[in-house]
Design an enzyme around this catalytic site. Structure first.
Site, short mmCIF file in Angstrom:
data_model
loop_
_atom_site.label_atom_id
_atom_site.label_comp_id
_atom_site.label_asym_id
_atom_site.label_seq_id
_atom_site.Cartn_x
_atom_site.Cartn_y
_atom_site.Cartn_z
CG HIS A 176 -2.11 0.87 1.10
ND1 HIS A 176 -2.21 1.88 0.16
CD2 HIS A 176 -3.28 0.90 1.81
CE1 HIS A 176 -3.39 2.49 0.31
NE2 HIS A 176 -4.05 1.91 1.29
CE1 TYR A 181 -4.26 5.47 5.96
CE2 TYR A 181 -4.60 4.55 3.78
CZ TYR A 181 -5.11 5.04 4.97
OH TYR A 181 -6.46 5.09 5.18
#
Length: 364
Positions: A176, A181
């Site tokens: 990810h 993030y």
């Protein structure tokens, strides 16, 4: 009425997929004690195994990596065992499944961190966003900047989580690197004010993502490794002053590593596709393997993009929640069931495993 090639088999590395429709990662906040996948997770994912590829909800690589209440991990033996039940169930239905691995970085709260510590980030810049904690939405906490000697530990945690994924029976992993993030926090200069080897230049800001990807690919094979990026999405308060050259470079480097797919959020995550100027076709041309397109896709748009050779696979998100047999519904032109937003996050079976398939509805 439909582009039948969407529903024909596709070869992804060494895997044979039954079609080009992918179930996108969808956070559902239903992990149980010890952040083990819930007792219903195997049913939930196996119900959706007709997707060419299922990509799980984002899953923590470590205790520090958590940013939301009740999201699962993949760093303890009970978690590995819990995910094995999921992969076995999906494989029993003939499906293929990757796990999405994340570290949320600054998108966290002290109540979710070990010993109540501050969340970590490339720089001590708090994100203007909220997270789900203590059964409600709260502002994220002020992060601290990661020290240089901590970064190899982040890489190692991703590598170990990838190894754990294979032990749990997954066909591969998705790293990810999107949606604000940790890895994207390093990539984008709105969150990264570092002056060392991991900040400043395009190459430096991409370094951590590329080191993580190389480590995972060495551990489990590049043909089992995918990466998700979101070049212009403002998700979780992230920003980048010059995304095109940044992501052109990242895509070229990821292609050189030989990873099996590049998963691209085209536009704002879950929002408009034209949120900012960006040439996504430039990424497609720079990546030699499978291009997985994401954001706002329906049958018409996916068919058109496939016909133009703009993408190979197409990710569908929320429609998969309320339509476990989404592939069949798309192929036959059946009506899609509506999503109940009240059961989207947290809870138990309701709104998770009780959406009926067409066959179930017709039998009633």
């Amino acid at each position: 009425m439909t582009d039948k090639s969407l529903f024909e088999p596709y070869t992804l590395g060494s895997l044979n997929l039954s079609n080009r429709v992918v179930m996108a990662p969808l956070t559902r906040n239903r992990a149980g004690a010890g952040l083990v996948p819930s007792e219903h997770a195997a049913i939930y994912y196996s119900q959706r195994a007709s997707a060419g590829l299922v990509i799980t909800e984002a899953t923590q690589i470590s205790a520090q990596a958590q940013g939301y209440q009740d999201t699962p991990g993949l760093y303890t033996q009970p978690q590995i065992d819990g995910w094995r039940k999921v992969t076995d169930a999906v494989h029993a239905k003939g499906g293929r499944i990757f796990v999405q691995l994340w570290h949320v970085g600054r998108i966290s709260h002290v109540d979710l961190q070990p010993d109540g510590a501050a969340p970590v980030a490339p720089s001590a810049i708090r994100a203007e966003t909220k997270t789900f904690v203590n059964n409600g939405f709260m502002d994220v906490s002020q992060p601290r900047a990661l020290a240089l000697d901590e970064l190899p530990c982040i890489v190692e945690d991703f590598r170990q989580a990838a190894a754990n994924a294979i032990a749990a029976g997954f066909d591969g992993v998705e790293i990810h690197g999107a949606n604000g993030y940790l890895l994207e926090q390093f990539i984008k200069d709105g969150a990264n004010a570092r002056t060392d080897a991991y900040g400043g230049s395009i190459e430096n800001r991409a370094r951590l993502l590329l080191e993580v990807t190389a480590a995972v690919a060495r551990e489990i094979g590049a043909d089992r490794t995918g990466v998700r990026i979101s070049p212009v999405s403002p998700a979780n308060g992230i920003s980048c002053s010059a995304p095109q050259p940044q992501y052109d470079y990242i895509t070229e480097q990821l292609s050189a590593l030989g990873i099996v797919y590049l998963h691209v959020v085209e536009g704002a995550t879950g929002g408009p596709r034209d949120v900012a100027p960006f040439d996504f076709d430039a990424l497609r041309s720079r990546f030699k393997n499978t291009y997985l397109a994401n954001n706002g896709y329906d049958l018409k748009l996916a068919g058109a993009r496939l016909a133009e050779d703009k993408a190979d696979l197409f990710a569908f998100g929320r429609p998969f929640i309320s339509n476990p047999d989404l592939v069949e519904r798309l192929e036959t032109g059946a009506t899609l069931a509506a999503l109940n937003p009240a059961t989207l996050y947290g809870g138990g079976a309701a709104g998770y495993i009780d959406y009926p398939a067409l066959a179930d509805s017709n039998a009633q």
